[in-house]
Design an enzyme around this catalytic site. Structure first.
Site, PDB file in Angstrom:
ATOM      1  N   LYS A   1       5.582   3.384  -1.598  1.00 51.63           N
ATOM      2  CA  LYS A   1       4.897   1.987  -0.954  1.00 51.63           C
ATOM      3  C   LYS A   1       5.629   0.974  -1.989  1.00 51.63           C
ATOM      4  O   LYS A   1       5.786  -0.275  -1.320  1.00 51.63           O
ATOM      5  CB  LYS A   1       3.370   1.852  -1.636  1.00 51.63           C
ATOM      6  CG  LYS A   1       2.595   3.074  -1.035  1.00 51.63           C
ATOM      7  CD  LYS A   1       1.939   2.780   0.470  1.00 51.63           C
ATOM      8  CE  LYS A   1       0.968   3.703   0.930  1.00 51.63           C
ATOM      9  NZ  LYS A   1       0.575   4.868   0.457  1.00 51.63           N
TER      10      LYS A   1
HETATM   11  C1  LIG Z   1       0.379   5.936   1.389  1.00 58.97           C
HETATM   12  C2  LIG Z   1       0.809   7.362   1.197  1.00 58.97           C
HETATM   13  C3  LIG Z   1       1.020   8.279   2.052  1.00 58.97           C
HETATM   14  C4  LIG Z   1       0.524   8.257   3.466  1.00 58.97           C
HETATM   15  O1  LIG Z   1       1.774   7.357   4.091  1.00 58.97           O
HETATM   16  P1  LIG Z   1       1.016   6.393   5.226  1.00 58.97           P
HETATM   17  O2  LIG Z   1       2.368   5.566   5.574  1.00 58.97           O
HETATM   18  O3  LIG Z   1      -0.094   5.919   5.187  1.00 58.97           O
HETATM   19  O4  LIG Z   1       1.405   7.573   6.594  1.00 58.97           O
HETATM   20  C5  LIG Z   1       1.524   9.622   1.619  1.00 58.97           C
HETATM   21  N1  LIG Z   1       1.867   9.951   0.305  1.00 58.97           N
HETATM   22  C6  LIG Z   1       1.521   8.807  -0.675  1.00 58.97           C
HETATM   23  C7  LIG Z   1       1.810   9.254  -2.091  1.00 58.97           C
HETATM   24  C8  LIG Z   1       0.871   7.649  -0.267  1.00 58.97           C
HETATM   25  O5  LIG Z   1       0.934   6.672  -1.330  1.00 58.97           O
END
Ligand SMILES: *Cc1c(COP(=O)(O)O)cnc(C)c1O
Length: 461
Positions: free
Chosen positions: A112
């Site tokens: 993120k």
């Molecule tokens: C947010 C997240 C996901 C999922 O990603 P999306 O874009 O919501 O599909 C997978 N793994 C981790 C560690 C995350 O923080």
């Protein structure tokens, strides 16, 4: 470049307005009216370039005249300066034809950060120019919240309110959200699950009086700017393994469908992606939907990969919009049915989706076994989300090179990783004292009125 809503009833906007608006006023999500493309020669020329240069080339066509070239380059440079790896998104090899894309070298140790660090810079530049102040409200299953807090803490023009499901995030995730002392940061623990938090956020956006009063902005992946930032590492990694002269497949641990949707955009832009594999944990609504055409809610069961514990994946709406031939009325009708429990994807649309996406799921036992097994076979210690994806990728290996996305550092989920592998991963030095820092959090009922009142009280100054 103009952006249109997936429900067809909101005005088209430019990049700047799309980023500040978040959710469209008709309840839809913004998507580019047309997807720009890069030629094979342009893609080939990315080989050996820095992550920042690739980011500039890939994202430039989407931002229009919101930023000059020089300004955009410097915002990108600042966004990634705090990463702990010179490659930003390094690839490691797991098996002869299988690579892992490590997306956890940013400040909060999850992928993120790639989007959030960038949009922190973009928001700041735009708001300073406009002389405006906004309230960012975000819903998180754990990692979005800490990434947003890290990107926006201490900024003048922004309050950040994060809703997370009480008791359903890991302790490291919670402490990352509750320990920053900056007064513009507000962590709220909601009595509910992630879907409740996300639904409350959508309700706030659809309450126009509230929305306008607090100048609500969103940094969940409903915000197109976030998805855009994630397109970059599909290009950087694909070029490293031979694109455009070799096809590449990707497997993506999926929750809200933002990350894999970025891969879909990369493919639309001309990156030769063969398969895009959606990997889910036991909360497998997306896998069931792609396999059977039935998109039906079954409730959420907490798992060892909490960032994927979700049933309503907001970005799936963007994929449905294309699968239904960009028919906003059809998408609106599906979303009303979803409020009642679910919908059946039409024959034409499910075929269109299956042309683009494969899917698979991993159970809790398979996830733990994969953590243990990969440690033994490659030395790589996976977080549970990445392990879900590696397991599903292994079932989808072909002669095309597979890149699996590793979305978080194992140290964010030390209990699950230790239980699976016997190894307790240590936090990196910049977070080593996380467990000694004081926490600041407010527990709230899952009640829209109570949340709105609390937010208004917090941002009054
Ligand atoms: C947010 C997240 C996901 C999922 O990603 P999306 O874009 O919501 O599909 C997978 N793994 C981790 C560690 C995350 O923080």
């Amino acid at each position: 470049m103009r952006y249109i809503s997936t429900r067809g009833q909101a005005p088209a906007l430019n990049f700047e307005e799309t980023m500040l608006t978040g959710l469209a006023r008709d309840g839809g999500l913004y998507v580019p009216e047309e997807i720009p493309s890069l030629s094979a020669d342009e893609i080939r020329a990315l080989a050996g370039k820095s992550y920042e240069e690739i980011a500039f080339t890939v994202m430039r066509p989407f931002v229009g005249d919101t930023f000059s070239d020089d300004e955009f380059r410097s915002l990108i440079a600042r966004a990634y300066a705090g990463f702990n790896h010179d490659a930003r998104a390094p690839l490691v090899q797991l098996a002869p034809n299988h690579f892992l894309l490590e997306l956890f070298h940013g400040p909060t140790l999850a992928f993120k950060d790639f989007a959030m660090q960038l949009i922190g810079q973009l928001f700041q530049a735009v708001l300073a120019r406009r002389g405006e102040r906004v309230t960012i409200v975000g819903a998180t299953s754990g990692d979005t919240g800490s990434a947003a807090i890290e990107a926006f803490k201490g900024l003048d023009n922004v309050d950040v309110v994060i809703l997370f499901p009480h008791g359903r995030v890991s302790e490291v995730q919670r402490r990352q959200m509750t320990t920053p002392p900056e007064s513009n940061i507000h962590a709220l623990a909601v009595d509910g699950d992630f879907d409740d938090c996300q639904a409350a956020l959508k309700d706030m956006f659809n309450d126009f009086d509230f929305r306008d009063e607090v100048k609500l902005a969103g940094v969940n992946s409903i915000n197109f700017a976030r998805v855009l930032a994630q397109v970059v590492y599909y290009f950087s990694s694909a070029v490293s393994v031979g694109a455009p002269d070799r096809n590449v497949s990707f497997t993506v641990p999926t929750g809200n469908f933002g990350d894999i949707f970025a891969g879909y955009l990369a493919k639309k832009m001309g990156l030769p992606i063969d398969r895009l594999v959606v990997a889910t944990n036991q909360n497998d609504i997306l896998h069931r939907a792609i396999a059977s055409g039935e998109h039906t809610k079954h409730g959420v069961t907490p798992s060892i990969s909490p960032s994927m514990d979700i049933q309503v994946s907001s970005n799936f709406e963007r994929a449905l919009f294309d699968a239904y031939g960009r028919d906003g009325a059809a998408v609106s009708a599906l979303m009303s049915e979803l409020d009642e429990g679910g919908f059946t994807i039409s024959q034409g649309a499910i075929e269109a989706l299956r042309d683009q996406f494969d899917s698979g799921r991993a159970s809790e036992e398979e996830t733990s076994a994969t953590i243990k097994d990969m440690r033994a076979r490659s030395g790589e210690l996976l977080c549970p989300h990445s392990a879900v994806a590696v397991k599903v990728a292994q079932e989808n290996l072909t002669e095309t090179v597979m890149v699996t996305l590793a979305t978080a550092h194992p140290a964010k989920f030390p209990d699950a990783v230790e239980a699976a592998s016997g190894i307790r991963p240590a936090l990196p030095p910049h977070m080593a004292d996380l467990f000694e820092r004081p926490e600041r959090v407010t527990r709230v009922k899952n009640d829209l009125g109570a949340l709105q009142a609390l937010i208004k009280e917090r941002i009054a100054r």
